[in-house]
Design an enzyme around this catalytic site. Structure first.
Site, PDB file in Angstrom:
ATOM      1  N   ASP A 414       0.856  -1.172   0.000  1.00 59.87           N
ATOM      2  CA  ASP A 414       0.000   0.000   0.000  1.00 59.87           C
ATOM      3  C   ASP A 414       0.906   1.239   0.000  1.00 59.87           C
ATOM      4  O   ASP A 414       2.099   1.128   0.252  1.00 59.87           O
ATOM      5  CB  ASP A 414      -0.886  -0.030   1.251  1.00 59.87           C
ATOM      6  CG  ASP A 414      -1.787   1.183   1.356  1.00 59.87           C
ATOM      7  OD1 ASP A 414      -2.300   1.629   0.325  1.00 59.87           O
ATOM      8  OD2 ASP A 414      -1.957   1.686   2.471  1.00 59.87           O
ATOM      9  N   ASN A 849      -8.443  -1.322   4.614  1.00 58.53           N
ATOM     10  CA  ASN A 849      -8.608  -1.616   3.187  1.00 58.53           C
ATOM     11  C   ASN A 849      -7.506  -2.522   2.649  1.00 58.53           C
ATOM     12  O   ASN A 849      -7.554  -2.943   1.497  1.00 58.53           O
ATOM     13  CB  ASN A 849      -8.651  -0.315   2.387  1.00 58.53           C
ATOM     14  CG  ASN A 849      -7.371   0.491   2.539  1.00 58.53           C
ATOM     15  OD1 ASN A 849      -6.704   0.435   3.564  1.00 58.53           O
ATOM     16  ND2 ASN A 849      -7.022   1.243   1.523  1.00 58.53           N
TER      17      ASN A 849
END
EC number: 7.6.2.1
Length: 1215
Positions: A414, A849
């Protein structure tokens, strides 16, 4: 068990019970069973027949009755244990040549150790459960608050929770001591987030605060069935024929705690294992390391070798055995000897029990022990992965995947909070087509450095404000300067949007200097802080009002307190990508403020905004290229009549029990239109310390890094440049949805055509890029390749028809950047490489997420950052900073892989060596199945006489130091290539086992053929077998020293101790005679052998000859075909290890203790190949300290201070 809404109860038995309400229509939906449950509040008599689950919880795996069967089932899921169970059963039959104890004892010991471990862990869980279940809570009974244990709580009870107390079940929030029926909740136990959340009770229930008033509450709750969704809840409260919609704002979840509120009153909805937190309390996906799967293949191969050995023996026995051989004592009446097939059949199973030791029974237990210690003592305690600022050490949440860390080839990362700090600062903005902000970002500096340009640092203006979340400098807006701008009214709307459109909670004094903002994300806090510094100070919130202290727009320096009524909040979600607030000004003006991604805001702008949209879009591109996170702001004035009509639809959608989220999104679309674009914000999220260096090091190690982010393409590309993921020397393939063909299709608005055009464009770009990549790969010195693709194109590229092309292109690229991707797409990309390319993958992220991506990879790493702990809780390993990946992979991962490989190979070697001596003996016995060794010798060989040295090998083996592992990251490629667990390596070890077994067997049997003991008698079977066994024990244990790169005192202790343990056991065992047949043939054997010169001569000769071939092979291999680490060893064989030289900062004056500690820290770490530490830590201190006159006492049991050789006083040389 939950009660359906339409449950029928026998009227004769339950006339006094309340009937559920059946006439209420919620929107257009009539709730039907079993999609909802009905809860009668404060009425246990009505609840009792439904039999809801109790509030007692149990997280244990076993109970008194299931422990043994379930525990044994868990153990026999391993193929090796099933194998030994079968062998143990065979050994109890008459065809077995060995005593059942030979196989039953080791199996029982392994099972006992495993079951004791399981029982201990489960007992801890049971104690924790009992502590929780017996916690007390105040329940309303007979108009009084009475304390009862949590486990006695029932659905429908009214309870009272005081400040800092935990909620014992999922509750409907009824009333609070705070004004306007609000309370503050901390959800750290659910998602790790410490920022407080606000919960709002329905105004209809605010009065139910005292025991007298609460006892009057007889509401009926119709809500969804229990589920594991933490952030959604649909239901209705029916009271006095009035239906009130319920939302997550009225739900208090079990495990959360009450903050900043004296007490609240709530009604129990879900209890025990039906609460949301318990329904989420499931284990992460079970992951097995790749090496462990390959180990299964090795065991199957060994089993095949066992079958071949038994077939050879059984066929040989059928040929050799003949009924005419009278000396064998065979008779025609013996049915098992009637023909050769029968003989071969029984002999086969006889030999299976005899050769059963070829598969190591203690292998799994030993590996588990080694991995556990590696995790808890090495990874968790490594100071190189300790983050002092947050006091966060590394954490190995599982020990199953240690060696997997040493074979990772692809990292999926990420961006926000992982590569960056997730400390957001308001940096620039655009209002009405004018860009504001004078700062220079880290990314801009990196771009300038890349292009060879020099940036002149701009001076900050006088009086510029700098605080957490705000790093903006532009005198045109600051200190009321915005009043003189061309569009002051639009500036005012911009600041009001920042101050009103959010879900932030203010805490503390209502003054700009002391107030603290509790926000769900750092972005929101930064935006509200910016509004404060622009003169629009948000200082108070109630469920229906937001209070803002505004600088007066007419007169400089004058402030005005404004109250805005919040009528509706349209929440942000990953589908909508925007958040809106409908508010009423004090003058009655109705306004909808909206903020969100540029793509969704631009689609909803009013006609005539093209010019502003174009200029703002250019600003957004510039902000994105500077590495800034952007949001667009817009507003629209609402007509009261149109709003009232829309609000009715909104209330109906909010009351729906089915598809409530979908209906709310559909209703939001009706009002979020004809927006007026205000401008955009740009927030800087700086790179974490050491990220570029870490990525460069990992790239040198052969690891390919992919960045999967939800940011704009320009932002993602520039972040990739800043952290050395992409450079100008790379050939970049960019697959974007921002092409002319796709834009034209989107303007026409036909969704089917848009999908077709995008898919065709993606297919064309993939084909073109793949062909170009193939051409570059066939050139001698072609550039490295990089792929950049956005989420819209990725959605079509992941289609089964294009997936292979995407995978082939991606695998040829050194770096891949996927931008604008959803959490699901992150997981899909990870699975694509994991399953499609069959490569070892690692995912790293810090937010909720990233959970699906973390769980989809072979290894999941969570970063304990600013977005809570959900990523950490779903991960296999947790670290505080991205740069710690260098130590986690290149040091601990490499060492773990090397150690486990050597442990497995050594187990394979020592068991094969032992079994082959028995196999060679069968040739001399006519394949009759006569055992060569005593039963107890065979039983204790694995679990006692050769057990400890291999564990020491697995704990302390280290080919090069941690500093050299990071200095030469190319060493990591050996793990990616799986250099230490190939079939070639297995063949080398098998050859070594064959050679050593032949040497031990032939040398001893041949020399003992004419040998005599001290009394003149020739050596018998048990004399010879005991002699062979002694030579084997010495050779096999000494082999540990020969294969070790790092030799510590524990190697010497365990190797010497194992040999001494065998001799001690032989002394005791051979000196005991019992009335029962305990195989008294070995009685006094060791004493007879040790009385002869032959014993000592053989003891010196045979192990040396047995190990000679390995010694020569290792020498030839090191000289002519060395491993990479052996080359590094030779380069640095005479260099001290200075990896810890700069660990401490030394002040001008030190105490004697500090001075001694610093002197110890400066001592050399490695000066010989005989070094042995779990990780780079003081190990030779005792030795080198004595050389330099520093007192450093040895600490035998401290893992970080294991000395590997005795210190000797340094004596001056004589001339």
């Amino acid at each position: 068990m939950a009660r359906p809404g339409g449950l029928s109860v026998d009227s004769s038995a339950t006339n006094h019970l309340r009937a559920p309400s059946r006439t209420v229509t919620l929107g257009r939906i009539q709730p039907q069973a079993p999609t909802f449950r009905t809860v009668y509040c404060n009425d246990r008599d009505s609840i009792f027949p439904v039999r809801f689950k109790g509030n007692s919880i149990s997280t244990t795996k076993y109970n008194v009755f299931t422990f043994l069967p379930k525990g044994l089932f868990e153990q026999f899921r391993r193929i090796a244990n099933i194998y030994f169970l079968g062998i143990s059963c065979l050994s109890m039959t008459p065809i077995s040549p060995v005593n059942p104890i030979t196989n039953v004892a080791p199996l029982s010991m392994v099972l006992l150790v495993s079951l004791i471990k399981e029982a201990f862990e489960d007992w801890k869980r049971f104690q924790n459960d009992m502590s929780i279940n017996n916690s007390s809570v105040e329940v309303l009974q007979d108009q009084q608050w009475i304390n009862i244990p949590w486990r006695k709580l029932q659905v429908g009870d009214i309870i009272k929770i005081k400040k800092d107390g935990f909620f014992p079940a999922d509750l409907l929030f009824l009333s609070s001591t705070n004004s306007d029926g609000i309370c503050y909740v901390e959800t750290a136990n659910l998602d790790g987030e410490t920022n407080l959340k606000i919960r709002k009770a329905l105004e209809r229930t605010w009065d139910y605060l005292t025991s007298e008033k609460a006892s009057e509450f007889k509401g009926e709750i119709q809500c969804e069935q229990p589920n594991n969704s933490l952030y959604t809840f649909t239901g209705n409260l029916i009271e006095e024929k009035q239906t009130l919609p319920l939302s997550p704002d009225q739900l208090l979840l079990r495990g959360c705690s009450l903050r900043n509120t004296e007490y609240i009153v709530g009604a129990v909805i879900f209890t025990g294992h039906e609460t949301k937190v318990m329904m989420n309390a499931m284990n992460a996906p079970s992951k097995r390391s790749t090496l462990e799967k390959k180990l299964d293949k090795l065991i199957i191969t060994i089993f095949c070798a066992l079958v071949i050995m038994c077939l050879i023996g059984s066929i040989g026995c059928a040929i050799v055995t003949d009924r005419d051989h009278d000396y064998l004592g065979l008779h025609k009446t013996d049915w098992e000897y009637r023909n050769g097939m029968t003989i071969a059949f029984f002999t086969f199973f006889t030999l299976v029990t005899l050769f059963s030791t070829i598969i190591p029974i203690s292998l799994y237990v030993s590996i588990e022990m080694i991995k556990f210690i590696q995790s808890t003592q090495y990874i968790n305690r490594d100071l190189h992965m300790y983050h002092a600022e947050t006091n966060t050490p590394a954490s190995a949440r599982t020990s199953n995947l240690n060696e997997e860390l040493g074979q990772v080839e692809y990292i999926f990362s990420d961006k926000t909070g992982t590569l960056t700090r997730n400390l957001m600062e308001f940096f620039k903005c655009s209002i009405g087509g004018i860009s504001y902000g004078c700062g220079i970002t880290e990314i801009e500096r990196g771009i300038a450095q890349r292009d060879g340009l020099k940036i002149q640092e701009e001076q900050r203006s006088t009086g510029a404000i700098r605080e957490k979340g705000f790093n903006f400098d532009d005198p045109r807006l600051m200190r009321g300067g915005w009043r003189n701008e061309p569009n002051p009214d639009l500036c005012k709307e911009f600041f009001r949007c920042l101050a009103i459109c959010h879900t932030v909670l203010p805490e503390g004094d209502e003054s700009p200097d002391k107030i603290v903002y509790q926000a769900a994300s750092p972005d929101e806090a930064a935006l509200v802080t910016a509004a404060k510094n622009f003169g629009f100070f948000f200082y108070r919130r109630t469920p229906t009002m937001v209070y803002v202290r505004e600088s007066h727009t007419e007169q400089m320096g004058k402030i005005q307190d404004m109250s805005y009524e919040i009528l509706n909040v349209l929440e942000f979600n990953s589908t909508r990508k925007r958040q809106s607030v409908v508010c009423r000004f004090p003058n009655g003006r109705l306004v909808l403020y909206c903020k969100g991604a540029d793509t969704v805001i631009f689609e909803r702008l009013a006609y005539g905004m093209d010019e502003v949209r174009k200029v703002t879009g250019q600003h957004l591109e510039h902000f994105g290229s500077s590495g800034l996170r952007t949001l667009c702001l817009a507003y629209t004035d609402l007509n009261p009549e149109a709003y009232d009509s829309w609000n009715e639809k909104f209330i109906q959608a909010k009351s729906a029990l089915r598809d409530r989220e979908k209906k709310l999104d559909e209703v939001a679309e009706l009002i979020e239109k004809d927006l007026i674009l205000i401008g955009s914000t740009a927030i800087e999220d700086k790179l974490q310390e050491g990220v570029p260096t870490c990525i460069e090091t990992l790239s040198r190690a052969g690891i390919k890094i992919w960045v999967l982010t939800g940011d704009k393409m320009e932002t993602a590309i520039n972040i990739a440049y800043a952290c050395n993921l992409i450079n100008n020397d790379m050939k970049q393939f960019i697959i974007s949805s921002e092409t002319d063909a796709i834009r034209e299709a989107e303007e026409r608005g036909n969704q089917v055509e848009i999908a077709r055009v995008i898919k065709e464009e993606v297919k064309k770009e993939l084909k073109k890029s793949l062909e170009e990549a193939q051409r570059y790969l066939h050139t001698v010195a072609g550039p490295k390749l990089a792929l950049v693709i956005d989420g819209k194109c990725l959605m079509y590229a992941l289609d089964p028809t294009l997936r292979v092309a995407l995978l082939n292109l991606s695998l040829n690229c050194t770096s891949v950047v996927c931008c604008r991707v959803s959490p699901l797409q992150k997981a899909q990309v990870t699975s694509l490489v994991r399953k499609g390319a069959k490569k070892i993958t690692l995912s790293i992220g810090d937010g909720a997420n990233d959970v699906s991506m973390i769980q989809a990879a072979h290894v999941g790493v969570g970063i304990s950052g600013m977005e809570g702990m959900q990523a950490v809780m779903a991960s296999d390993f947790a670290i505080a900073q991205f740069r710690f990946l260098t130590d986690l992979l290149l040091v601990h991962g490499r060492w773990s892989y090397l150690r486990i490989c050597k442990v497995v190979m050594y187990f394979f070697y020592k068991n094969l060596t032992f079994t082959l001596t028995q196999f060679w003996f069968t040739f001399r016995t006519g394949f009759s199945g006569q055992r060569f060794y005593d039963d107890w010798f065979q039983s204790l060989y694995n679990v006692f006489f050769t057990a400890l040295p291999v564990i020491v090998l697995g704990l302390f083996e280290k080919d090069v130091s941690a500093s050299l592992s990071k200095r030469y990251p190319e060493l990591y490629r050996e793990g990616i290539r799986n250099s230490f667990f190939k079939w070639r390596v297995v063949a080398v070890w098998a050859s070594s086992a064959v050679y050593q077994s032949l040497v031990c067997y032939i040398f001893v049997t041949a020399s003992a053929f004419d040998g005599k003991n001290s009394s003149g008698k020739i050596f018998g079977l048990w004399d010879v077998s005991t002699m062979v066994f002694t030579c084997l024990i010495i050779a096999v244990n000494m082999r540990i020293l020969l294969m070790s790169n790092s030799i510590t005192r524990w190697h010497y202790i365990t190797v010497g101790g194992s040999i001494a343990a065998w001799l001690l056991f032989a002394f005791v065992y051979c000196g005991i005679m019992t009335p029962r047949d305990r195989n008294e043939n070995v009685y006094f054997v060791i004493y007879v052998l040790m009385s002869t010169f032959y014993f000592y001569f053989t003891l010196l000769l045979v192990p040396v000859v047995a190990l000679l071939a390995d010694f020569i092979y290792q020498g030839v291999e090191r000289w002519f075909v060395p491993y990479d680490y052996q080359i590094v060893q030779e380069i640095h064989r005479h260099e001290p290890d200075s990896s810890n030289a700069d660990q401490l900062e030394i002040a001008n004056e030190l105490t004697p203790e500090e001075a001694r500690s610093y002197a110890i820290s400066q001592l050399p770490r490695e000066i010989s190949k005989h070094t042995g530490f779990a990780f780079d830590s003081p190990g030779y201190e005792s030795f080198f300290a004595s050389q330099l006159g520093i007192y450093a006492p040895q600490k035998a049991w401290d893992v970080a201070r294991r000395a590997s050789m005795r210190s000797r006083p340094k004596t001056p040389k004589k001339n």
